[in-house]
Design an enzyme around this catalytic site. Structure first.
Site, short mmCIF file in Angstrom:
data_model
loop_
_atom_site.label_atom_id
_atom_site.label_comp_id
_atom_site.label_asym_id
_atom_site.label_seq_id
_atom_site.Cartn_x
_atom_site.Cartn_y
_atom_site.Cartn_z
N ASP A 29 0.82 -1.22 0.00
CA ASP A 29 0.00 0.00 0.00
C ASP A 29 0.85 1.28 0.00
O ASP A 29 0.56 2.21 -0.73
CB ASP A 29 -1.02 0.01 1.15
CG ASP A 29 -0.39 -0.12 2.53
OD1 ASP A 29 0.79 -0.51 2.62
OD2 ASP A 29 -1.09 0.17 3.52
N GLY A 118 -7.53 -4.61 18.45
CA GLY A 118 -6.07 -4.57 18.47
C GLY A 118 -5.40 -5.85 18.00
O GLY A 118 -4.22 -6.06 18.25
N SER A 123 -10.78 -3.50 14.02
CA SER A 123 -11.96 -3.09 14.79
C SER A 123 -12.15 -1.58 14.68
O SER A 123 -13.27 -1.09 14.78
CB SER A 123 -11.80 -3.49 16.26
OG SER A 123 -10.77 -2.76 16.88
N SER A 124 -11.06 -0.86 14.44
CA SER A 124 -11.18 0.61 14.35
C SER A 124 -11.98 1.02 13.10
O SER A 124 -12.88 1.85 13.19
CB SER A 124 -9.80 1.28 14.37
OG SER A 124 -8.98 0.82 13.34
N ASP A 168 -8.32 -0.45 5.10
CA ASP A 168 -9.20 -1.00 6.13
C ASP A 168 -10.62 -0.48 5.98
O ASP A 168 -11.60 -1.22 6.06
CB ASP A 168 -8.70 -0.63 7.53
CG ASP A 168 -7.35 -1.23 7.82
OD1 ASP A 168 -6.85 -2.01 6.99
OD2 ASP A 168 -6.78 -0.89 8.88
N TYR A 217 8.95 -1.57 10.29
CA TYR A 217 8.04 -1.03 9.27
C TYR A 217 8.61 0.25 8.66
O TYR A 217 8.67 0.40 7.44
CB TYR A 217 6.68 -0.75 9.93
CG TYR A 217 5.63 -0.14 9.04
CD1 TYR A 217 4.83 -0.93 8.23
CD2 TYR A 217 5.41 1.24 9.03
CE1 TYR A 217 3.85 -0.37 7.43
CE2 TYR A 217 4.44 1.81 8.23
CZ TYR A 217 3.66 1.00 7.44
OH TYR A 217 2.68 1.56 6.65
P1 ADP Z 1 -7.48 -2.86 15.19
O1 ADP Z 1 -8.13 -1.89 14.27
O2 ADP Z 1 -6.48 -3.74 14.49
O3 ADP Z 1 -8.44 -3.68 15.97
P2 ADP Z 1 -6.58 -0.44 16.39
O4 ADP Z 1 -5.57 -0.15 17.43
O5 ADP Z 1 -6.45 0.24 15.08
O6 ADP Z 1 -6.62 -2.03 16.24
O7 ADP Z 1 -8.04 -0.07 16.94
C1 ADP Z 1 -8.44 -0.50 18.22
C2 ADP Z 1 -9.10 0.67 18.93
O8 ADP Z 1 -10.35 1.00 18.29
C3 ADP Z 1 -9.45 0.35 20.37
O9 ADP Z 1 -8.37 0.58 21.23
C4 ADP Z 1 -10.61 1.32 20.61
O10 ADP Z 1 -10.14 2.63 20.89
C5 ADP Z 1 -11.31 1.37 19.25
N1 ADP Z 1 -12.43 0.42 19.21
C6 ADP Z 1 -12.65 -0.50 18.26
N2 ADP Z 1 -13.78 -1.21 18.51
C7 ADP Z 1 -14.29 -0.74 19.66
C8 ADP Z 1 -15.44 -1.05 20.47
N3 ADP Z 1 -16.29 -2.02 20.14
N4 ADP Z 1 -15.62 -0.33 21.60
C9 ADP Z 1 -14.76 0.63 21.95
N5 ADP Z 1 -13.68 0.96 21.24
C10 ADP Z 1 -13.43 0.30 20.10
MG MG Z 2 -7.13 -0.33 13.20
#
Ligand code: ADP
Ligand code: MG
Length: 362
Positions: A29, A118, A123-124, A168, A217
């Site tokens: 990317d 994480g 999840s973000s 993402d 990285y």
């Molecule tokens: P990834 O995207 O790989 O899971 P990231 O560090 O980019 O890891 O994102 C994780 C962050 O996104 C968490 O620390 C939180 O701040 C936020 N987050 C994601 N999902 C949730 C949720 N269901 N509730 C609260 N915060 C969330």
């Molecule tokens: Mg993320």
């Protein structure tokens, strides 16, 4: 606690968005190259209602965010410009809509997710895309799925302070578990394609934390920039003939070879390939990441090796930036859980602490 218990009334609307895993096109990317993510079954749901709150009599908006996963509630006014933690992702989405000229009233926002946080399954992005989808519904916003991905990315960069690409958010917004997303990260040209035939996705975490990941990285990025400069191109994406990398000194030659061959692997999938061929390309990607790009670690090599030797697995490789983290495999439909049990037995016997991430164990 559900929405009603937290906010004392039912939600007005709700929307969901999935996490994602990248099947092919790793470390491409930032070289303006091609990626091939798909959505995972786990997702995030955001429920919304209007809130009648005004802040301090100033008629400022005041929002209330609750995360079921964190069991955490945050109240925030829009004169209070920089929340941290999970609130920053949601607030970023709201603020960017306001900056685009839409009026967002005071809101109650409830978040619930089955995407592991994480673990590299994004999840973000799922949180941002679900938030924006719910807002689009609640407020009848004329924004399409690509715009949602773009706003989501900007929310993460400008409000959560994470320098991320667009993969993402595009994957979460445009793909689903039956479809993979081909994305050209330079032009944003994209194509949604069905998952290879009779196949499903298995993601296993190696249990090895991604230490050294950020320095490694940054070093790889710098090496790619230097290689592109030496070859007289804007980015390594502009090289398609791998022989052209032979003029480079080591280790730049190996780094460039990975990027060029990886881009070519993604482009081959775009032409239409069988599940068997897709698996071979994933195996080749892992070898390239291990030998040429040198971002694997012994644990991931062992895990991927066990996967590749297991009946029913079309192909497997490390996924994400490497230096630890997860593996992804393409496996025969209906077999992922059985394969995971078998693979984890061997892997954990070797002294590791692997864990299945996708599919979700019920
Ligand atoms: P990834 O995207 O790989 O899971 P990231 O560090 O980019 O890891 O994102 C994780 C962050 O996104 C968490 O620390 C939180 O701040 C936020 N987050 C994601 N999902 C949730 C949720 N269901 N509730 C609260 N915060 C969330
Ligand atoms: Mg993320």
């Amino acid at each position: 606690m559900d929405f009603q218990e937290v906010f004392g009334k039912p939600p007005e609307t709700q929307a969901s968005a999935p996490g994602r895993v990248n099947l092919l096109g790793e470390h491409t990317d930032y070289n303006d190259g091609f990626v091939l993510p798909t959505a995972i079954p786990q997702g995030t749901t955001v429920q919304l209602s209007f809130s009648s709150d005004a802040y301090g009599g100033l008629r400022q908006r005041q929002h209330h965010f609750y995360s079921e996963n964190l069991n955490e509630q945050v109240s925030i006014s829009d004169i209070n410009h920089s929340p941290s933690g999970f609130a920053s992702y949601i607030f970023g989405c709201i603020e960017l809509l306001q900056k685009a000229g839409y009026t967002v009233p005071s809101l109650c926002v409830y978040v619930q997710s089955s995407v592991p946080m994480g673990s590299g399954l994004s999840s973000s992005a799922a949180l941002e895309v679900a938030t924006l989808r719910a807002l689009r519904q609640l407020l009848n916003l004329p924004i399409d799925d690509v715009e949602i991905a773009q706003i989501a990315q900007q929310a993460e960069i400008q409000y959560a302070g994470v320098q991320c690409g667009i993969m993402d958010q595009m994957a979460s917004s445009l793909a689903d578990t039956e479809h993979i997303l081909f994305l050209d990260t330079r032009t944003l040209e994209r194509r949604v394609m069905p998952l290879p035939e009779k196949a499903e996705i298995l993601v296993i975490d190696s249990g090895v934390p991604r230490t050294l990941a950020s320095s490694g990285y940054n070093q790889r990025r710098a090496e790619c920039e230097e290689a592109a400069r030496s070859l007289g191109v804007k980015a390594l994406r502009d090289i398609t003939d791998v022989n052209l990398t032979k003029t480079l000194p080591e280790p730049l030659q190996r780094r460039a070879r990975h990027v060029v061959t990886e881009n070519n692997r993604v482009l081959e999938v775009l032409q239409g390939v069988t599940s068997e061929r897709f698996g071979e390309l994933m195996n080749a990607s892992h070898a390239s990441l291990r030998d040429d790009y040198e971002v694997s670690v012994p644990a991931l090599d062992i895990l991927v090796d066990i996967l590749q030797k297991t009946e029913g697995v079309f192909g497997a490789r490390l996924t994400g930036a490497g230096f630890g983290g997860a593996s992804v495999a393409l496996v025969r439909s209906g077999q992922s859980k059985g394969i995971a049990t078998h693979v984890l037995e061997q892997y954990n016997q070797a002294g590791y602490n692997g864990q299945i991430l996708v599919p979700a164990l019920d």
